[in-house]
Design an enzyme around this catalytic site. Sequence first.
Site, PDB file in Angstrom:
ATOM      1  N   HIS A  74       0.870  -1.170   0.000  1.00  0.00           N
ATOM      2  CA  HIS A  74       0.000   0.000   0.000  1.00  0.00           C
ATOM      3  C   HIS A  74       0.909   1.223   0.000  1.00  0.00           C
ATOM      4  CE1 HIS A  74      -3.493   2.429   1.893  1.00  0.00           C
ATOM      5  NE2 HIS A  74      -2.559   3.238   1.479  1.00  0.00           N
ATOM      6  N   LYS A 106      -3.708   1.031   9.986  1.00  0.00           N
ATOM      7  CA  LYS A 106      -2.270   1.164   9.786  1.00  0.00           C
ATOM      8  C   LYS A 106      -1.565   1.153  11.139  1.00  0.00           C
ATOM      9  CE  LYS A 106      -3.152   3.745   5.623  1.00  0.00           C
ATOM     10  NZ  LYS A 106      -3.428   5.104   5.113  1.00  0.00           N
ATOM     11  N   ASN A 112      -8.119   9.955  -0.464  1.00  0.00           N
ATOM     12  CA  ASN A 112      -8.574  10.537   0.794  1.00  0.00           C
ATOM     13  C   ASN A 112      -8.455  12.052   0.687  1.00  0.00           C
ATOM     14  OD1 ASN A 112      -8.892   7.933   1.914  1.00  0.00           O
ATOM     15  ND2 ASN A 112      -6.697   7.864   2.243  1.00  0.00           N
ATOM     16  N   ARG A 121      -8.567  14.373   2.976  1.00  0.00           N
ATOM     17  CA  ARG A 121      -8.323  14.954   4.301  1.00  0.00           C
ATOM     18  C   ARG A 121      -6.823  14.910   4.616  1.00  0.00           C
ATOM     19  NH1 ARG A 121      -9.662   9.509   5.104  1.00  0.00           N
ATOM     20  NH2 ARG A 121      -7.884   8.399   5.978  1.00  0.00           N
TER      21      ARG A 121
HETATM   22  C1  MV4 Z   1      -7.599  -4.556  -3.233  1.00  0.00           C
HETATM   23  C2  MV4 Z   1      -6.705  -5.587  -2.829  1.00  0.00           C
HETATM   24  C3  MV4 Z   1      -6.225  -6.429  -3.804  1.00  0.00           C
HETATM   25  N1  MV4 Z   1      -6.633  -6.290  -5.090  1.00  0.00           N
HETATM   26  N2  MV4 Z   1      -7.961  -4.454  -4.528  1.00  0.00           N
HETATM   27  C4  MV4 Z   1      -8.782  -3.105   1.126  1.00  0.00           C
HETATM   28  C5  MV4 Z   1      -9.476  -1.877   1.576  1.00  0.00           C
HETATM   29  C6  MV4 Z   1      -9.719  -1.057   0.366  1.00  0.00           C
HETATM   30  N3  MV4 Z   1      -9.400   0.302   0.634  1.00  0.00           N
HETATM   31  C7  MV4 Z   1      -8.900  -1.642  -0.715  1.00  0.00           C
HETATM   32  N4  MV4 Z   1      -8.418  -2.903  -0.226  1.00  0.00           N
HETATM   33  C8  MV4 Z   1      -7.807  -3.785  -1.044  1.00  0.00           C
HETATM   34  N5  MV4 Z   1      -8.109  -3.694  -2.361  1.00  0.00           N
HETATM   35  C9  MV4 Z   1      -7.491  -5.309  -5.424  1.00  0.00           C
HETATM   36  N6  MV4 Z   1      -7.877  -5.186  -6.700  1.00  0.00           N
HETATM   37  C10 MV4 Z   1      -6.360  -5.668  -1.486  1.00  0.00           C
HETATM   38  C11 MV4 Z   1      -6.911  -4.774  -0.578  1.00  0.00           C
HETATM   39  C12 MV4 Z   1      -6.459  -4.889   0.787  1.00  0.00           C
HETATM   40  C13 MV4 Z   1      -5.704  -3.878   1.394  1.00  0.00           C
HETATM   41  C14 MV4 Z   1      -5.380  -2.696   0.729  1.00  0.00           C
HETATM   42  C15 MV4 Z   1      -4.649  -1.720   1.360  1.00  0.00           C
HETATM   43  C16 MV4 Z   1      -4.192  -1.908   2.664  1.00  0.00           C
HETATM   44  C17 MV4 Z   1      -4.490  -3.063   3.324  1.00  0.00           C
HETATM   45  C18 MV4 Z   1      -5.249  -4.060   2.715  1.00  0.00           C
HETATM   46  C19 MV4 Z   1      -5.537  -5.247   3.398  1.00  0.00           C
HETATM   47  C20 MV4 Z   1      -6.277  -6.226   2.802  1.00  0.00           C
HETATM   48  C21 MV4 Z   1      -6.742  -6.041   1.490  1.00  0.00           C
END
Ligand code: MV4
Length: 450
Positions: free
Chosen positions: A208, A237, A289, A291
């Site tokens: 991320h 986080k 975001n 903010r």
């Molecule tokens: C995803 C992903 C994998 N592939 N999209 C989780 C919350 C939302 N804001 C977006 N998220 C994710 N989207 C695709 N196409 C995995 C996650 C995800 C994740 C993303 C960011 C930070 C932590 C996470 C934890 C689990 C899954």
Amino acid sequence: MFNKILIANRGEIALRVLRACKELGIETVAVHSTADANAMHVRLADESVCIGPPPARDSYLNIPSLLAACEITGAEAVHPGYGFLSENARFADILSAHNIAFIGPSAEHIRIMGDKIEAKNTARRLGIPVVPGSDGAVTTDEDAMRIAAEIGYPVLVKAAAGGGGRGMRVAMTEDEMSSALSAARSEAKNAFGDDSVYIEKYLLKPRHIEIQVLGDGKGNAIHLGERDCSLQRRHQKVWEEALSPALNQEQRDRIGGIVADAMAELKYSGVGTIEFLYEDGEFYFIEMNTRLQVEHPVTEMITGIDLVNEQIKVASGASLTIRQSDVTFNGHAIECRINAENPATFAPSPGKITYWHPPGGLGVRVDSGVYQGYNIPPHYDSLIGKLIVHGRTRVECMMRLRRCLDEFVVDGIQSTIPLFRHLVDNQDIANGMYDIHWLEKWLATDPFQA
Ligand code: MV4
């Protein structure tokens, strides 16, 4: 410039905003619930107004009370901090109808980015790379199956109204698709009252990585590099760092330039964060975001730019004075979120802080609203402070962080400090080799022998 700002928040972020106001010579109004009468943001503000009982919906989220507090004190602007009303477009509209400035982007931009599908379409239109998937909501299960087959499995079914990981289901293969669709739809209906879903290629081991932007609403926008926020648990986080150990300067300039150009075209105003998943050298937009974020200090530490100061200046109508060529990245910064929680189970641990000794020294910043003798109320989130450490290199930063964690003493409650003492000594963390799943996998190995 504003003469008086009301800070519609509590805790460490209320203090952070208050400090920026004081340095700009702006008077401050604190608001607080009855549970926060003894809070530090109330003591340090020029004036304070009690806005209601402890539950946030009756106090920090109570728009009529906040308007009354502005009226009584003559505040010309409201800083919402993060959480609470910070991404509430209706609040921004109501303030503007009362001739009070909202320190943040336009209600229109808040609204667009609050709708995950509209945000993704806007990002794509502005040239930001997005995750391959359905262009908007899928209507029927047949449509969903056809699109999933085109994208290729695994796919992720996401709620249009979603956020924080709710209403999300993975389908590894075609057989899992119909149950993923119905589960995501019913969870979305329950949580958001809207069962529309869309489909994306599921990225298996992304990081991320988010880009900090700053715009003046007049077509000037810059980026302030990235933060790597991959170390998280249940979408909370835990540790954030800048710059990301995974990127080189060429990648940073490229994605940063794309994002800054997009925000200039959008005429975005204020600070914002564009969130990406990063895997195998590619960036995929997931959300924006609108903010100030909890982890903004890591960006401040490596750029020397006061994000809240800039936020206030552009909200008052000033043009950006920082050009992209003025922005340089100096060294490395890491933030540890100090929560009043059991470090192994993350169960909240409110109560009285009987001893508080934060670390200090060169390159060390502790943003916190607590003090020795303070009683942490049980009504709000468990963040009690942030330890932010800077070093000339990532190695120096990690050495300094270890020293700070040794010095930090918090008694009377449980805190996440012991978790960070483990992480700072971990080989994967030292190597910067972690993705969004790393922390949860590591916690499953029972590192505390809980
Ligand atoms: C995803 C992903 C994998 N592939 N999209 C989780 C919350 C939302 N804001 C977006 N998220 C994710 N989207 C695709 N196409 C995995 C996650 C995800 C994740 C993303 C960011 C930070 C932590 C996470 C934890 C689990 C899954």
